[in-house]
Design an enzyme around this catalytic site. Sequence first.
Site, PDB file in Angstrom:
ATOM      1  N   ASP A  92      -6.065   1.564 -10.638  1.00 58.07           N
ATOM      2  CA  ASP A  92      -4.888   2.388 -10.330  1.00 58.07           C
ATOM      3  C   ASP A  92      -4.541   2.317  -8.837  1.00 58.07           C
ATOM      4  OD1 ASP A  92      -2.820   4.077 -10.819  1.00 58.07           O
ATOM      5  OD2 ASP A  92      -4.032   5.890 -10.990  1.00 58.07           O
ATOM      6  N   GLY A  93      -3.258   2.536  -8.557  1.00 55.06           N
ATOM      7  CA  GLY A  93      -2.827   2.651  -7.153  1.00 55.06           C
ATOM      8  C   GLY A  93      -2.084   1.434  -6.621  1.00 55.06           C
ATOM      9  N   ARG A 113       6.947  -2.529  -5.718  1.00 55.71           N
ATOM     10  CA  ARG A 113       5.758  -2.194  -6.513  1.00 55.71           C
ATOM     11  C   ARG A 113       5.080  -3.451  -7.063  1.00 55.71           C
ATOM     12  NH1 ARG A 113       4.898   2.789  -8.418  1.00 55.71           N
ATOM     13  NH2 ARG A 113       4.041   1.894 -10.311  1.00 55.71           N
ATOM     14  N   ASN A 157       2.624   2.594 -20.433  1.00 53.78           N
ATOM     15  CA  ASN A 157       3.269   1.796 -19.369  1.00 53.78           C
ATOM     16  C   ASN A 157       4.585   1.152 -19.825  1.00 53.78           C
ATOM     17  OD1 ASN A 157       0.157   0.598 -17.829  1.00 53.78           O
ATOM     18  ND2 ASN A 157       1.437   2.344 -17.289  1.00 53.78           N
ATOM     19  N   GLU A 191     -20.977   7.110 -17.392  1.00 49.82           N
ATOM     20  CA  GLU A 191     -20.992   7.678 -16.046  1.00 49.82           C
ATOM     21  C   GLU A 191     -19.640   7.370 -15.392  1.00 49.82           C
ATOM     22  OE1 GLU A 191     -23.389   9.460 -14.656  1.00 49.82           O
ATOM     23  OE2 GLU A 191     -24.588   9.281 -16.487  1.00 49.82           O
TER      24      GLU A 191
HETATM   25  C1  FPP Z   1      -1.803   0.919 -12.041  1.00 40.23           C
HETATM   26  O1  FPP Z   1      -1.166   1.008 -10.778  1.00 40.23           O
HETATM   27  C2  FPP Z   1      -1.878  -0.454 -12.480  1.00 40.23           C
HETATM   28  C3  FPP Z   1      -1.209  -0.973 -13.550  1.00 40.23           C
HETATM   29  C4  FPP Z   1      -0.327  -0.185 -14.405  1.00 40.23           C
HETATM   30  C5  FPP Z   1      -1.307  -2.372 -13.908  1.00 40.23           C
HETATM   31  C6  FPP Z   1      -2.599  -3.046 -13.579  1.00 40.23           C
HETATM   32  C7  FPP Z   1      -2.317  -4.482 -13.337  1.00 40.23           C
HETATM   33  C8  FPP Z   1      -2.915  -5.260 -12.426  1.00 40.23           C
HETATM   34  C9  FPP Z   1      -4.076  -4.819 -11.619  1.00 40.23           C
HETATM   35  C10 FPP Z   1      -2.469  -6.646 -12.141  1.00 40.23           C
HETATM   36  C11 FPP Z   1      -2.420  -7.588 -13.277  1.00 40.23           C
HETATM   37  C12 FPP Z   1      -3.577  -7.512 -14.203  1.00 40.23           C
HETATM   38  C13 FPP Z   1      -4.368  -8.564 -14.487  1.00 40.23           C
HETATM   39  C14 FPP Z   1      -5.453  -8.407 -15.492  1.00 40.23           C
HETATM   40  C15 FPP Z   1      -4.208  -9.860 -13.839  1.00 40.23           C
HETATM   41  P1  FPP Z   1       0.152   1.880 -10.692  1.00 40.23           P
HETATM   42  O2  FPP Z   1       1.320   0.971 -10.765  1.00 40.23           O
HETATM   43  O3  FPP Z   1       0.127   2.942 -11.746  1.00 40.23           O
HETATM   44  O4  FPP Z   1      -0.003   2.510  -9.273  1.00 40.23           O
HETATM   45  P2  FPP Z   1       0.586   3.909  -8.816  1.00 40.23           P
HETATM   46  O5  FPP Z   1      -0.108   4.960  -9.631  1.00 40.23           O
HETATM   47  O6  FPP Z   1       0.232   3.952  -7.372  1.00 40.23           O
HETATM   48  O7  FPP Z   1       2.061   3.857  -9.054  1.00 40.23           O
END
Ligand code: FPP
Length: 251
Positions: free
Chosen positions: A18-19, A31, A66, A205
């Site tokens: 996350d983040g 983003r 999402n 955990e």
């Molecule tokens: C959360 O950050 C992350 C996601 C919704 C997507 C995760 C994807 C990746 C790490 C990249 C691609 C994945 C792979 C397996 C190559 P957020 O967008 O919710 O962050 P925020 O809470 O700060 O808005």
Amino acid sequence: MEPLDLTKLPVHLAVIMDGNGRWAQQRMLRRIVGHQRGAETVKMVVEQASLLGIKYLTLFAFSSENWSRPPMEVRALMTLLKKYIRQETVRMMRKNIRYNVIGNRSDLPDDVNETLEEAIRKTAGNTGMVLTLALSYGGRQELSMAAACMARDVVAGRLAPEAINVGLFETYLDTGGLPDPDFLIRTSGEMRISNFLLWQLAYTELYFTDINWPDFTINELHKALADYQSRERRFGMTSDQISRRGDLSNA
Ligand code: FPP
């Protein structure tokens, strides 16, 4: 870097990455740039986990919820996923890693599904780490689908209601065949599970860090794993029972 006891690592590590969005916004970037940087962290964590000998790594890459994000971000994430899987398959072969996917695959665009299919097929014979990507995944959705599937089997006469227990229930989940996660890391300071592996996290955990996913480094990973190693896992038993069990298994 934190010294690690390689005999006391989690067998199954799960991560809520996350983040990415906040990381980008703090830098006045789009983003998607955060997601791209997040994909670089994914490469590092996959490589490290496999090097350390962790047997199962499960990453929450895209949740059922999402899909409600702006269509442009969803499209960009799907493109990024496809690119990652395409690019990384050669490395997965070299590192003997097997791809696995949980979640509602039928929601994914055809081209993403085809890429996944090919990667899963190519890596099917690999015997090292199992890398599970949770895509269009939601814990409640998984549990309700399992219940519906069981109900169909009962109605069809293939399953007796009395046969339903914890062990059987697990075989109806997307994660059937995977052990439950020993350790869950969530980045970015949020302290929630967000519909991830609701059944499977019963005795996991939990570890939360304020670091945003694109800034999560090897050091941070080792710090988290060192924290895991300092914990006593009791599974509902007493501390005494656990240490006696340890004595017996060391005997
Ligand atoms: C959360 O950050 C992350 C996601 C919704 C997507 C995760 C994807 C990746 C790490 C990249 C691609 C994945 C792979 C397996 C190559 P957020 O967008 O919710 O962050 P925020 O809470 O700060 O808005």
